[in-house]
Design a protein around this motif. Sequence first.
Motif, PDB file in Angstrom:
ATOM      1  N   MET A 192       1.418 -34.162  33.837  1.00  0.00           N
ATOM      2  CA  MET A 192       0.252 -33.288  33.875  1.00  0.00           C
ATOM      3  C   MET A 192      -0.939 -34.001  33.248  1.00  0.00           C
ATOM      4  SD  MET A 192       1.776 -30.870  35.402  1.00  0.00           S
ATOM      5  CE  MET A 192       0.436 -29.670  35.485  1.00  0.00           C
ATOM      6  N   THR A 193      -2.129 -33.747  33.781  1.00  0.00           N
ATOM      7  CA  THR A 193      -3.323 -34.470  33.341  1.00  0.00           C
ATOM      8  C   THR A 193      -4.518 -33.529  33.244  1.00  0.00           C
ATOM      9  OG1 THR A 193      -3.975 -35.025  35.605  1.00  0.00           O
ATOM     10  CG2 THR A 193      -2.518 -36.581  34.465  1.00  0.00           C
ATOM     11  N   CYS A 194      -5.621 -34.072  32.753  1.00  0.00           N
ATOM     12  CA  CYS A 194      -6.881 -33.331  32.696  1.00  0.00           C
ATOM     13  C   CYS A 194      -7.591 -33.485  34.033  1.00  0.00           C
ATOM     14  CB  CYS A 194      -7.754 -33.842  31.557  1.00  0.00           C
ATOM     15  SG  CYS A 194      -9.316 -32.948  31.374  1.00  0.00           S
ATOM     16  N   GLY A 195      -7.244 -32.636  34.984  1.00  0.00           N
ATOM     17  CA  GLY A 195      -7.820 -32.688  36.317  1.00  0.00           C
ATOM     18  C   GLY A 195      -7.295 -33.859  37.119  1.00  0.00           C
ATOM     19  N   CYS A 196      -7.684 -33.916  38.395  1.00  0.00           N
ATOM     20  CA  CYS A 196      -7.275 -35.028  39.242  1.00  0.00           C
ATOM     21  C   CYS A 196      -7.938 -36.329  38.793  1.00  0.00           C
ATOM     22  CB  CYS A 196      -7.613 -34.727  40.704  1.00  0.00           C
ATOM     23  SG  CYS A 196      -6.989 -35.945  41.876  1.00  0.00           S
ATOM     24  N   ILE A 235      -5.304 -28.297  40.697  1.00  0.00           N
ATOM     25  CA  ILE A 235      -5.549 -26.951  41.214  1.00  0.00           C
ATOM     26  C   ILE A 235      -7.035 -26.730  41.492  1.00  0.00           C
ATOM     27  CG2 ILE A 235      -3.557 -25.998  39.984  1.00  0.00           C
ATOM     28  CD1 ILE A 235      -5.506 -24.811  37.938  1.00  0.00           C
ATOM     29  N   SER A 236      -7.871 -27.728  41.210  1.00  0.00           N
ATOM     30  CA  SER A 236      -9.323 -27.551  41.245  1.00  0.00           C
ATOM     31  C   SER A 236      -9.853 -27.073  42.579  1.00  0.00           C
ATOM     32  CB  SER A 236     -10.018 -28.857  40.864  1.00  0.00           C
ATOM     33  OG  SER A 236      -9.647 -29.258  39.574  1.00  0.00           O
ATOM     34  N   GLY A 276     -13.099 -25.951  36.871  1.00  0.00           N
ATOM     35  CA  GLY A 276     -13.359 -25.921  35.438  1.00  0.00           C
ATOM     36  C   GLY A 276     -12.120 -25.769  34.576  1.00  0.00           C
ATOM     37  N   TRP A 277     -10.988 -25.440  35.187  1.00  0.00           N
ATOM     38  CA  TRP A 277      -9.756 -25.293  34.406  1.00  0.00           C
ATOM     39  C   TRP A 277      -9.169 -26.655  34.045  1.00  0.00           C
ATOM     40  CZ3 TRP A 277      -6.430 -20.632  36.537  1.00  0.00           C
ATOM     41  CH2 TRP A 277      -7.201 -19.460  36.465  1.00  0.00           C
TER      42      TRP A 277
END
Length: 283
Positions: A112-116, A250-251, A258-259
Amino acid sequence: MEGKNRLYVANSWSLQPSAAGRNTFNPIRAIVDTSTAKPNPDYEPILLAAGDPSLYAGFEPSTVALEAIYDSMESKKFNGYKPSHGTVEGRTAVAEFHSTPTHTLTADDVIMTCGCSGAIDLCIRGLADPGDNVLIPSPGFALYCTILKANGIAYKEYQLLPEENWDVDLEQLDSLFDSRTKAVIVNCPSNPCGSVYTTEHKLEILEVAAKHCVPVIADEVYAGLVYSDVEYESFGAISTSVPVLVCSSISKRYLVPGWRLGWTVLYDPVNALSSEVSTPVEL
């Protein structure tokens, strides 16, 4: 000896940015954040800059997603530190989503990461060192260059052919590899071209990468936004001879950029990704 244990004391301030700081430049943000262009008052502008669906009416996230967030917050079970590469429950959900009849994935195949964008950054830094190079598409997403330059990693651009629906120039791509090429970044569906490669063309790209024993980083964040009459298969799901690191989030699909929730999925049909490759990005 006199002065042997003396501490160094500067007599003036001289703060300079690091090499990474000097090399970090995002051309998209530079344009969007500083633009002073005034729209024609006779027309309603169509913004083609940052891909943020939350800026427009009618593009709200699902109530199911919102309720899941509310329930998690109210449970008070998720306020503490969690594994930096994601909880088992979250990674398992992503693994199940990306599994196919020929590729059964587990939580161990997901980070899992901070966004793509964070996923792409981790993949690049996990595979390449300063002085190495990565192959990227042209035209392509400007952030690839931003990440590579900030980390002292060179890049070579392979061409997309407008007269062939923005397919990759395979012969030119093949010519770019050298002993320090550590990865090929592919982006499908394409930003900014909007094209979707056929499965046949994806296999041709994978064949070139396999020839040079170089892994593929597949930016597939727009995978959920293809038209219903267009065939779409993930690079990872169809690869039989090349390690593929699929980056997504999921953006776009779920309208919540923003999630900042993204992931990397590791498809490794040839068992080439050793623990030394995957472990650093899990710390």
